[in-house]
Design a protein around this motif. Structure first.
Motif, PDB file in Angstrom:
ATOM      1  N   PRO A 245       0.807  -1.227   0.000  1.00  0.00           N
ATOM      2  CA  PRO A 245       0.000   0.000   0.000  1.00  0.00           C
ATOM      3  C   PRO A 245       0.838   1.273   0.000  1.00  0.00           C
ATOM      4  CG  PRO A 245      -0.048  -1.085   2.145  1.00  0.00           C
ATOM      5  CD  PRO A 245       0.620  -2.016   1.205  1.00  0.00           C
ATOM      6  N   THR A 246       0.625   2.080  -1.008  1.00  0.00           N
ATOM      7  CA  THR A 246       1.253   3.399  -1.104  1.00  0.00           C
ATOM      8  C   THR A 246       0.179   4.398  -1.508  1.00  0.00           C
ATOM      9  OG1 THR A 246       1.865   3.001  -3.412  1.00  0.00           O
ATOM     10  CG2 THR A 246       3.531   2.512  -1.736  1.00  0.00           C
ATOM     11  N   ALA A 247       0.400   5.639  -1.154  1.00  0.00           N
ATOM     12  CA  ALA A 247      -0.573   6.683  -1.470  1.00  0.00           C
ATOM     13  C   ALA A 247      -0.568   6.988  -2.964  1.00  0.00           C
ATOM     14  CB  ALA A 247      -0.259   7.939  -0.671  1.00  0.00           C
ATOM     15  N   GLU A 248      -1.739   6.897  -3.565  1.00  0.00           N
ATOM     16  CA  GLU A 248      -1.890   7.224  -4.981  1.00  0.00           C
ATOM     17  C   GLU A 248      -2.512   8.615  -5.095  1.00  0.00           C
ATOM     18  OE1 GLU A 248      -4.251   5.687  -9.010  1.00  0.00           O
ATOM     19  OE2 GLU A 248      -4.453   4.605  -7.114  1.00  0.00           O
ATOM     20  N   LYS A 249      -1.774   9.527  -5.673  1.00  0.00           N
ATOM     21  CA  LYS A 249      -2.256  10.896  -5.817  1.00  0.00           C
ATOM     22  C   LYS A 249      -3.221  10.979  -6.987  1.00  0.00           C
ATOM     23  CE  LYS A 249      -0.599  15.677  -5.766  1.00  0.00           C
ATOM     24  NZ  LYS A 249       0.618  16.539  -5.786  1.00  0.00           N
ATOM     25  N   MET A 250      -4.426  11.429  -6.699  1.00  0.00           N
ATOM     26  CA  MET A 250      -5.449  11.529  -7.733  1.00  0.00           C
ATOM     27  C   MET A 250      -5.400  12.893  -8.417  1.00  0.00           C
ATOM     28  SD  MET A 250      -6.563   8.560  -7.160  1.00  0.00           S
ATOM     29  CE  MET A 250      -7.973   8.491  -8.263  1.00  0.00           C
ATOM     30  N   PRO A 251      -5.953  12.995  -9.631  1.00  0.00           N
ATOM     31  CA  PRO A 251      -6.026  14.316 -10.277  1.00  0.00           C
ATOM     32  C   PRO A 251      -6.829  15.294  -9.422  1.00  0.00           C
ATOM     33  CG  PRO A 251      -6.524  12.563 -11.846  1.00  0.00           C
ATOM     34  CD  PRO A 251      -6.498  11.931 -10.484  1.00  0.00           C
ATOM     35  N   ALA A 252      -6.440  16.542  -9.448  1.00  0.00           N
ATOM     36  CA  ALA A 252      -7.140  17.558  -8.659  1.00  0.00           C
ATOM     37  C   ALA A 252      -8.567  17.730  -9.156  1.00  0.00           C
ATOM     38  CB  ALA A 252      -6.395  18.882  -8.732  1.00  0.00           C
ATOM     39  N   ASN A 253      -9.489  17.991  -8.220  1.00  0.00           N
ATOM     40  CA  ASN A 253     -10.873  18.321  -8.547  1.00  0.00           C
ATOM     41  C   ASN A 253     -11.137  19.765  -8.168  1.00  0.00           C
ATOM     42  OD1 ASN A 253     -11.756  15.773  -9.526  1.00  0.00           O
ATOM     43  ND2 ASN A 253     -11.816  15.015  -7.432  1.00  0.00           N
ATOM     44  N   TYR A 254     -12.091  20.385  -8.854  1.00  0.00           N
ATOM     45  CA  TYR A 254     -12.361  21.804  -8.647  1.00  0.00           C
ATOM     46  C   TYR A 254     -13.858  22.059  -8.495  1.00  0.00           C
ATOM     47  CZ  TYR A 254      -7.714  21.855 -10.770  1.00  0.00           C
ATOM     48  OH  TYR A 254      -6.399  21.588 -11.062  1.00  0.00           O
ATOM     49  N   GLN A 255     -14.183  23.059  -7.719  1.00  0.00           N
ATOM     50  CA  GLN A 255     -15.558  23.520  -7.585  1.00  0.00           C
ATOM     51  C   GLN A 255     -15.593  25.047  -7.644  1.00  0.00           C
ATOM     52  OE1 GLN A 255     -17.393  22.146  -3.955  1.00  0.00           O
ATOM     53  NE2 GLN A 255     -18.402  20.444  -4.970  1.00  0.00           N
ATOM     54  N   ILE A 256     -16.739  25.548  -8.055  1.00  0.00           N
ATOM     55  CA  ILE A 256     -17.043  26.965  -7.915  1.00  0.00           C
ATOM     56  C   ILE A 256     -18.226  27.069  -6.972  1.00  0.00           C
ATOM     57  CG2 ILE A 256     -17.856  29.048  -9.068  1.00  0.00           C
ATOM     58  CD1 ILE A 256     -16.381  28.158 -11.553  1.00  0.00           C
ATOM     59  N   GLN A 257     -18.071  27.847  -5.914  1.00  0.00           N
ATOM     60  CA  GLN A 257     -19.125  28.021  -4.926  1.00  0.00           C
ATOM     61  C   GLN A 257     -19.577  29.472  -4.899  1.00  0.00           C
ATOM     62  OE1 GLN A 257     -17.426  26.502  -1.256  1.00  0.00           O
ATOM     63  NE2 GLN A 257     -18.009  24.407  -1.764  1.00  0.00           N
ATOM     64  N   THR A 258     -20.898  29.667  -4.946  1.00  0.00           N
ATOM     65  CA  THR A 258     -21.475  31.006  -4.854  1.00  0.00           C
ATOM     66  C   THR A 258     -22.450  31.050  -3.680  1.00  0.00           C
ATOM     67  OG1 THR A 258     -23.252  30.425  -6.406  1.00  0.00           O
ATOM     68  CG2 THR A 258     -21.251  31.400  -7.341  1.00  0.00           C
ATOM     69  N   ARG A 259     -22.596  32.231  -3.107  1.00  0.00           N
ATOM     70  CA  ARG A 259     -23.551  32.392  -1.999  1.00  0.00           C
ATOM     71  C   ARG A 259     -24.516  33.541  -2.314  1.00  0.00           C
ATOM     72  NH1 ARG A 259     -20.838  32.088   3.934  1.00  0.00           N
ATOM     73  NH2 ARG A 259     -19.974  34.131   3.335  1.00  0.00           N
ATOM     74  N   THR A 260     -25.801  33.242  -2.183  1.00  0.00           N
ATOM     75  CA  THR A 260     -26.842  34.261  -2.266  1.00  0.00           C
ATOM     76  C   THR A 260     -27.279  34.568  -0.846  1.00  0.00           C
ATOM     77  OG1 THR A 260     -27.582  33.383  -4.389  1.00  0.00           O
ATOM     78  CG2 THR A 260     -29.097  34.840  -3.216  1.00  0.00           C
ATOM     79  N   ILE A 261     -27.146  35.828  -0.422  1.00  0.00           N
ATOM     80  CA  ILE A 261     -27.412  36.196   0.963  1.00  0.00           C
ATOM     81  C   ILE A 261     -28.503  37.277   1.032  1.00  0.00           C
ATOM     82  CG2 ILE A 261     -26.417  36.980   3.141  1.00  0.00           C
ATOM     83  CD1 ILE A 261     -23.678  36.166   2.070  1.00  0.00           C
ATOM     84  N   GLU A 262     -29.556  36.999   1.804  1.00  0.00           N
ATOM     85  CA  GLU A 262     -30.616  37.968   2.048  1.00  0.00           C
ATOM     86  C   GLU A 262     -30.445  38.521   3.465  1.00  0.00           C
ATOM     87  OE1 GLU A 262     -34.573  36.495   1.260  1.00  0.00           O
ATOM     88  OE2 GLU A 262     -33.752  34.957  -0.104  1.00  0.00           O
ATOM     89  N   TYR A 263     -30.692  39.839   3.629  1.00  0.00           N
ATOM     90  CA  TYR A 263     -30.520  40.473   4.928  1.00  0.00           C
ATOM     91  C   TYR A 263     -31.829  41.090   5.432  1.00  0.00           C
ATOM     92  CZ  TYR A 263     -25.468  40.194   4.070  1.00  0.00           C
ATOM     93  OH  TYR A 263     -24.190  39.750   3.820  1.00  0.00           O
ATOM     94  N   PHE A 264     -31.958  41.139   6.747  1.00  0.00           N
ATOM     95  CA  PHE A 264     -33.034  41.928   7.344  1.00  0.00           C
ATOM     96  C   PHE A 264     -32.667  43.399   7.182  1.00  0.00           C
ATOM     97  CE2 PHE A 264     -33.411  37.955   9.820  1.00  0.00           C
ATOM     98  CZ  PHE A 264     -34.775  37.715   9.666  1.00  0.00           C
ATOM     99  N   GLU A 265     -33.607  44.200   6.763  1.00  0.00           N
ATOM    100  CA  GLU A 265     -33.337  45.635   6.585  1.00  0.00           C
ATOM    101  C   GLU A 265     -34.052  46.445   7.654  1.00  0.00           C
ATOM    102  OE1 GLU A 265     -31.111  46.562   4.617  1.00  0.00           O
ATOM    103  OE2 GLU A 265     -30.864  44.717   3.452  1.00  0.00           O
TER     104      GLU A 265
END
Length: 265
Positions: A245-265
């Motif tokens: 057993p040896t560590a197998e490095k996998m290809p990098a994975n990527y995400q884009i994360q967005t946030r929609t934020i509503e505020y009390f006014e």
């Protein structure tokens, strides 16, 4: 990151400074205090200010010319949303996913403080399998969430138990245990208080893994909450069934994360 709610949160941390425009001193202090509202539940969702609702959408990304862009062929998205009252207490939590525009919720629960100052949790998922599944939350003396239990003591393969540790009102680590799997994650933060990286060790079905996650922040709103970031996952896997057993490095994975934020006014 995933988790939950409930209880009268710790007293809000409020500070402010005078507005230099035409608002009165009282109005300016009010505005600044709301903008800097911090409670245990808001910290759990990684937001500050008079937040009413925040929704995090994650989609698959890909590397193009040294930049992470949205993968055009990907039709799937995952979402986590949090709802709060004006005191910064969590009132609603939902995990959902969508494919080709069709959305379905997974975990969905509400918290009601009308009869119990600690909050009463109600599973409101419409999923036929999830309806009635027990949900439990535990907190420390400062009202920070320390444990989230989903489908505990059942034979359901999607059961999940998460334990949280906190440092300086920031999430320091999460230990997650499910049906034949586990994950332990430790977080680091940048000078602005945003998550810089996560170091995760896990295991499932004869394999162990380590994933190093890094975050790059692209946009923020007027309250200082991030609204868009990219995420890079670099995973190494070790199979317990391998003769050497040896560590197998996998290809990098990527995400884009967005946030929609509503505020009390």
């Amino acid at each position: 990151m995933k988790k939950l709610l409930l209880i009268v949160p710790l007293a809000a941390v409020l500070t402010g400074c005078a507005n230099k425009n035409n608002a009165t001193s009282s109005d300016a202090e009010n505005t600044e205090e709301k903008a800097l509202l911090v409670t245990p539940d808001l910290s759990w969702a990684d937001v500050k200010g008079p937040v009413k609702k925040v929704t995090i959408t994650s989609s698959l990304g890909e590397m193009k010319e040294d930049s992470i862009v949205e993968a055009k062929a990907d039709l799937a998205e995952s979402k986590i949303s949090y709802g709060f009252d004006k005191e910064g207490r969590l009132t609603d939590y939902c995990e959902s996913s969508s494919y080709n525009g069709e959305e379905s919720s997974w975990i969905h629960f509400s918290v009601d403080y009308a009869t119990d100052s600690l909050g009463t949790i109600k599973n409101i998922s419409e999923d036929a399998v999830i309806k009635g599944v027990p949900i439990n939350l535990k907190r420390d003396a400062a009202n920070f969430i320390t444990t989230f239990e989903f489908a505990k003591d059942t034979d359901m393969d999607f059961q999940r138990i998460e334990s949280y540790t906190w440092k300086d009102s920031k999430l320091a680590s999460v230990e997650s245990v499910g049906w034949e799997w586990y994950n332990n994650v430790k977080y680091t933060y940048d000078e602005n208080g945003n998550i810089a990286s996560a170091d995760e060790e896990g295991g499932s079905e004869g394999e162990s893994s380590r994933t190093v996650t890094t975050y790059k922040y692209l946009d923020f709103d007027s309250h200082g909450n991030w609204t868009r970031r990219t995420v890079t996952y670099q995973t190494s896997i070790v199979s317990e069934f391998s003769d050497s057993p040896t560590a197998e490095k996998m290809p990098a994975n990527y995400q884009i994360q967005t946030r929609t934020i509503e505020y009390f006014e």
